[in-house]
Design a protein around this motif. Sequence first.
Motif, PDB file in Angstrom:
ATOM      1  N   PHE A  89       4.195 -30.784 -10.643  1.00 46.94           N
ATOM      2  CA  PHE A  89       4.556 -29.320 -11.353  1.00 46.94           C
ATOM      3  C   PHE A  89       5.381 -28.476 -10.604  1.00 46.94           C
ATOM      4  CE2 PHE A  89       3.362 -24.643 -11.440  1.00 46.94           C
ATOM      5  CZ  PHE A  89       3.061 -24.724 -12.775  1.00 46.94           C
ATOM      6  N   TYR A  90       6.449 -27.804 -11.115  1.00 48.59           N
ATOM      7  CA  TYR A  90       7.177 -26.926 -10.525  1.00 48.59           C
ATOM      8  C   TYR A  90       7.104 -25.504 -11.324  1.00 48.59           C
ATOM      9  CZ  TYR A  90      10.123 -30.873  -8.729  1.00 48.59           C
ATOM     10  OH  TYR A  90      10.219 -31.935  -8.317  1.00 48.59           O
ATOM     11  N   SER A  91       6.941 -24.540 -10.767  1.00 51.01           N
ATOM     12  CA  SER A  91       6.620 -22.867 -11.133  1.00 51.01           C
ATOM     13  C   SER A  91       7.847 -22.309 -11.155  1.00 51.01           C
ATOM     14  CB  SER A  91       5.489 -22.271 -10.255  1.00 51.01           C
ATOM     15  OG  SER A  91       5.515 -21.017 -10.632  1.00 51.01           O
ATOM     16  N   CYS A  92       8.252 -21.638 -12.231  1.00 50.95           N
ATOM     17  CA  CYS A  92       9.355 -20.737 -12.226  1.00 50.95           C
ATOM     18  C   CYS A  92       9.012 -19.493 -11.517  1.00 50.95           C
ATOM     19  CB  CYS A  92       9.666 -20.169 -13.712  1.00 50.95           C
ATOM     20  SG  CYS A  92      10.902 -19.040 -14.184  1.00 50.95           S
ATOM     21  N   GLU A  93       9.819 -19.051 -10.709  1.00 54.24           N
ATOM     22  CA  GLU A  93       9.757 -17.799  -9.943  1.00 54.24           C
ATOM     23  C   GLU A  93       9.253 -16.664 -10.694  1.00 54.24           C
ATOM     24  OE1 GLU A  93      13.383 -17.344  -7.472  1.00 54.24           O
ATOM     25  OE2 GLU A  93      12.690 -18.855  -6.151  1.00 54.24           O
ATOM     26  N   SER A 140       1.095 -19.054 -23.167  1.00 51.10           N
ATOM     27  CA  SER A 140       1.286 -18.667 -24.609  1.00 51.10           C
ATOM     28  C   SER A 140       2.220 -19.666 -25.369  1.00 51.10           C
ATOM     29  CB  SER A 140       1.937 -17.179 -24.738  1.00 51.10           C
ATOM     30  OG  SER A 140       2.948 -17.264 -24.511  1.00 51.10           O
ATOM     31  N   THR A 141       2.987 -20.418 -24.404  1.00 54.12           N
ATOM     32  CA  THR A 141       3.879 -21.425 -25.175  1.00 54.12           C
ATOM     33  C   THR A 141       4.075 -22.751 -24.562  1.00 54.12           C
ATOM     34  OG1 THR A 141       5.469 -19.579 -25.960  1.00 54.12           O
ATOM     35  CG2 THR A 141       6.478 -21.708 -25.706  1.00 54.12           C
ATOM     36  N   PHE A 142       3.885 -23.878 -25.346  1.00 52.53           N
ATOM     37  CA  PHE A 142       4.223 -25.184 -24.690  1.00 52.53           C
ATOM     38  C   PHE A 142       5.493 -25.898 -25.475  1.00 52.53           C
ATOM     39  CE2 PHE A 142      -0.823 -25.663 -24.470  1.00 52.53           C
ATOM     40  CZ  PHE A 142      -0.738 -24.796 -23.148  1.00 52.53           C
ATOM     41  N   ILE A 143       6.216 -26.364 -24.464  1.00 54.23           N
ATOM     42  CA  ILE A 143       7.224 -27.197 -25.299  1.00 54.23           C
ATOM     43  C   ILE A 143       7.113 -28.655 -24.707  1.00 54.23           C
ATOM     44  CG2 ILE A 143       9.749 -27.734 -25.293  1.00 54.23           C
ATOM     45  CD1 ILE A 143       8.905 -25.123 -26.853  1.00 54.23           C
ATOM     46  N   PHE A 144       7.033 -29.782 -25.610  1.00 45.80           N
ATOM     47  CA  PHE A 144       7.141 -31.145 -24.956  1.00 45.80           C
ATOM     48  C   PHE A 144       8.584 -31.816 -25.096  1.00 45.80           C
ATOM     49  CE2 PHE A 144       2.745 -31.863 -26.248  1.00 45.80           C
ATOM     50  CZ  PHE A 144       2.168 -31.045 -25.192  1.00 45.80           C
ATOM     51  N   ARG A 153       3.521 -16.560 -20.307  1.00 43.54           N
ATOM     52  CA  ARG A 153       4.078 -17.690 -19.435  1.00 43.54           C
ATOM     53  C   ARG A 153       4.379 -18.910 -20.438  1.00 43.54           C
ATOM     54  NH1 ARG A 153       0.702 -18.300 -13.735  1.00 43.54           N
ATOM     55  NH2 ARG A 153       2.356 -19.613 -13.421  1.00 43.54           N
ATOM     56  N   GLN A 154       5.424 -19.814 -19.996  1.00 44.16           N
ATOM     57  CA  GLN A 154       5.751 -20.606 -20.885  1.00 44.16           C
ATOM     58  C   GLN A 154       5.683 -22.095 -19.956  1.00 44.16           C
ATOM     59  OE1 GLN A 154       9.071 -19.333 -23.684  1.00 44.16           O
ATOM     60  NE2 GLN A 154       9.729 -18.542 -21.702  1.00 44.16           N
ATOM     61  N   LEU A 155       5.219 -23.121 -20.656  1.00 41.65           N
ATOM     62  CA  LEU A 155       5.255 -24.403 -19.983  1.00 41.65           C
ATOM     63  C   LEU A 155       6.069 -25.422 -20.747  1.00 41.65           C
ATOM     64  CD1 LEU A 155       3.881 -25.892 -17.658  1.00 41.65           C
ATOM     65  CD2 LEU A 155       1.966 -26.620 -19.374  1.00 41.65           C
ATOM     66  N   ILE A 165      13.740 -24.230 -16.229  1.00 42.28           N
ATOM     67  CA  ILE A 165      13.226 -23.122 -15.185  1.00 42.28           C
ATOM     68  C   ILE A 165      13.970 -21.941 -15.495  1.00 42.28           C
ATOM     69  CG2 ILE A 165      13.139 -22.640 -12.727  1.00 42.28           C
ATOM     70  CD1 ILE A 165      11.829 -25.472 -12.357  1.00 42.28           C
ATOM     71  N   GLN A 166      15.307 -22.047 -15.513  1.00 42.63           N
ATOM     72  CA  GLN A 166      16.239 -20.820 -15.732  1.00 42.63           C
ATOM     73  C   GLN A 166      15.791 -20.217 -16.919  1.00 42.63           C
ATOM     74  OE1 GLN A 166      20.225 -22.779 -15.658  1.00 42.63           O
ATOM     75  NE2 GLN A 166      20.244 -22.360 -13.412  1.00 42.63           N
ATOM     76  N   LYS A 167      15.449 -20.678 -17.886  1.00 43.72           N
ATOM     77  CA  LYS A 167      14.818 -20.083 -19.151  1.00 43.72           C
ATOM     78  C   LYS A 167      13.347 -19.600 -18.975  1.00 43.72           C
ATOM     79  CE  LYS A 167      18.757 -21.383 -20.901  1.00 43.72           C
ATOM     80  NZ  LYS A 167      19.685 -20.247 -21.061  1.00 43.72           N
ATOM     81  N   GLY A 168      12.787 -19.523 -17.881  1.00 44.20           N
ATOM     82  CA  GLY A 168      11.527 -18.874 -17.593  1.00 44.20           C
ATOM     83  C   GLY A 168      10.353 -19.930 -17.917  1.00 44.20           C
TER      84      GLY A 168
END
Length: 309
Positions: A61-65, A142-146, A76-78, A100-103
């Motif tokens: 797992f990598y977390s966007c700052e 609130s958002t998932f992208i696969f 938040r978006q995953l 990550i640059q897109k949040g």
Amino acid sequence: MSSKLSVLTLIIKRQILCDNYYFRATSRKSIIKFNNYTTFSHQNQSQLQKEKLSISQNLTFYSCEDNHSEDRDVKRQLLVLFAWLFAKERHLDKYRKLYIQKGFDVLTVKIQVLDFLIPSRGSHIVAQDIVNFLKDNETKYSTFIFHAFSVGAYQMGEVFVHLQKYENQTVHHKTQQSLKGIVYDSAIDVNEAAMGLSKASTNNSILQKFISTAMKTHLKIFYNCCTKHYILSSNSIHRPDFKCPILVLLSRNDEVANHVNTFKTIEGWKASGVKVFHKCWENSPHVSHYFKYPQEYQTLIETFLKNIN
């Protein structure tokens, strides 16, 4: 049978050399919740954020700052990134950085050959780990992208199959609400698995034929414990329960993923009411579109994200 076992041994040795992978015991304990993460220092802090968090052998797992706020009103978006076989971290970093640059926070899923060959000990466990992660953190996003590459599409299909189980009804409902889009990059289907595995394992054409034959034998002999699960995963992708928009990235000269079959799948999705975007390059190697056409690839992802939002 002995020749098939020899081939599988060859694959395993190849994998150990490439990924330093050691097969897990039948039972294992996965760490899912955020407060239980094991932290590792990241080697490239200037490109990604400061920590890499390990959940299990297959999940990182990598977390966007920008997502560090504890404010529950912050959306938040995953991104769930399903990697290809033998994917190297330095290659995956390029995709992680893009999102990550897109949040987006990024959950990376990597399966190994044995995870694929023995689903009950591998891909099924990984799929449930992903479902557990989504369940335990459902209020955070609130958002998932696969985003699935190559055989990673199979693992994503296993997630869809597990979400349909009775005990996963709650997280299934949440995923239906939050899954806003799916990206297929060089995705392969079950009928392309033998070719895909052979080409991912070696560049030697003779060994490729040998491995492909062994894999086809494996599919026939172990239908009940393996092949039927590959078919269920494939069906969950071809007849999706989630009707979110799809972006397909493919190439006409891909030696692993058959573009003709992919276009047939696209037409099936469209017929069922799914909005599908696609880009087909004339000349681009398997899972290498971003490396060959970096600016165009990035624009395609950015445009897709804007369209679905």
